[in-house]
Design a protein around this motif. Structure first.
Motif, short mmCIF file in Angstrom:
data_model
loop_
_atom_site.label_atom_id
_atom_site.label_comp_id
_atom_site.label_asym_id
_atom_site.label_seq_id
_atom_site.Cartn_x
_atom_site.Cartn_y
_atom_site.Cartn_z
N ARG A 5 9.17 110.03 8.00
CA ARG A 5 7.97 109.26 8.27
C ARG A 5 6.77 110.18 8.10
NH1 ARG A 5 7.84 104.87 12.84
NH2 ARG A 5 9.48 103.52 12.07
N LEU A 6 5.73 109.66 7.45
CA LEU A 6 4.50 110.41 7.24
C LEU A 6 3.32 109.55 7.65
CD1 LEU A 6 5.26 111.80 3.66
CD2 LEU A 6 5.49 113.03 5.81
N GLN A 7 2.24 110.20 8.05
CA GLN A 7 1.02 109.48 8.42
C GLN A 7 -0.08 109.85 7.43
OE1 GLN A 7 -0.02 109.67 12.53
NE2 GLN A 7 -2.14 109.08 12.15
N GLY A 8 -0.82 108.85 6.99
CA GLY A 8 -1.88 109.10 6.02
C GLY A 8 -2.91 108.00 6.01
N THR A 9 -3.82 108.09 5.05
CA THR A 9 -4.93 107.16 4.91
C THR A 9 -4.78 106.37 3.62
OG1 THR A 9 -6.35 108.79 5.99
CG2 THR A 9 -7.45 106.99 4.85
N VAL A 10 -5.00 105.07 3.71
CA VAL A 10 -4.94 104.21 2.53
C VAL A 10 -6.18 104.49 1.69
CG1 VAL A 10 -4.91 101.85 1.69
CG2 VAL A 10 -3.63 102.45 3.75
N VAL A 11 -5.99 104.82 0.41
CA VAL A 11 -7.12 105.09 -0.48
C VAL A 11 -7.32 103.97 -1.49
CG1 VAL A 11 -7.09 107.59 -0.22
CG2 VAL A 11 -5.69 106.52 -1.98
N SER A 12 -6.28 103.14 -1.72
CA SER A 12 -6.41 102.06 -2.68
C SER A 12 -5.44 100.95 -2.33
CB SER A 12 -6.11 102.57 -4.10
OG SER A 12 -6.06 101.48 -5.00
N ASN A 13 -5.89 99.72 -2.51
CA ASN A 13 -5.01 98.56 -2.31
C ASN A 13 -5.22 97.55 -3.43
OD1 ASN A 13 -7.56 97.77 -1.52
ND2 ASN A 13 -6.83 96.41 0.06
N GLU A 14 -5.53 98.04 -4.62
CA GLU A 14 -5.84 97.18 -5.76
C GLU A 14 -4.61 96.46 -6.30
OE1 GLU A 14 -8.98 96.67 -6.98
OE2 GLU A 14 -9.63 97.87 -5.26
N MET A 15 -3.43 97.04 -6.12
CA MET A 15 -2.21 96.44 -6.67
C MET A 15 -1.65 95.40 -5.71
SD MET A 15 -0.53 99.95 -8.05
CE MET A 15 -1.24 100.93 -6.77
N ASP A 16 -0.86 94.48 -6.24
CA ASP A 16 -0.25 93.45 -5.42
C ASP A 16 0.94 94.03 -4.65
OD1 ASP A 16 0.16 90.87 -4.40
OD2 ASP A 16 1.66 90.46 -5.95
N LYS A 17 0.92 93.91 -3.33
CA LYS A 17 1.98 94.38 -2.44
C LYS A 17 2.21 95.88 -2.51
CE LYS A 17 4.41 90.03 -2.23
NZ LYS A 17 5.70 89.37 -2.24
N THR A 18 1.20 96.63 -2.91
CA THR A 18 1.31 98.09 -2.98
C THR A 18 0.02 98.72 -2.50
OG1 THR A 18 2.77 97.90 -4.89
CG2 THR A 18 1.79 100.05 -4.50
N ALA A 19 0.13 99.79 -1.73
CA ALA A 19 -1.03 100.55 -1.29
C ALA A 19 -0.79 102.02 -1.62
CB ALA A 19 -1.26 100.39 0.21
N VAL A 20 -1.84 102.72 -1.99
CA VAL A 20 -1.75 104.15 -2.25
C VAL A 20 -2.20 104.88 -0.98
CG1 VAL A 20 -2.50 106.06 -3.70
CG2 VAL A 20 -2.22 103.80 -4.68
#
Length: 83
Positions: A5-20
């Protein structure tokens, strides 16, 4: 064997059902012992498209869902201020 498990910040959510998700870590230089801040970006599965840029999330390893996606969002730690 437990899943990582890792903790981080979402930088992009442009894709469908995917977040970077950008995950930062600290590492000491092997010779000079200066602490460096390193980061890596992971593509994580987001079934409900709930993640927004700036959210703090916890991601967990899972089976491969596509060519680059091997993580999924488990929980939201803190919502971003961009809402």
């Amino acid at each position: 064997m437990p899943r990582r498990r890792l903790q981080g910040t979402v930088v992009s959510n442009e894709m469908d059902k995917t977040a970077v998700v950008r995950v930062e870590r600290l590492k000491a230089h092997p010779l000079y012992r200066k602490v460096m801040r390193l980061h890596r970006k992971y593509m994580a599965h987001d079934e409900d498209n709930a993640a927004q840029a700036g959210d703090e999330v916890v991601i967990e390893e899972c089976r491969p869902m596509s060519r680059h996606k091997r993580w999924r969002i488990v929980e939201f730690v803190r919502r971003g201020e961009t809402r």
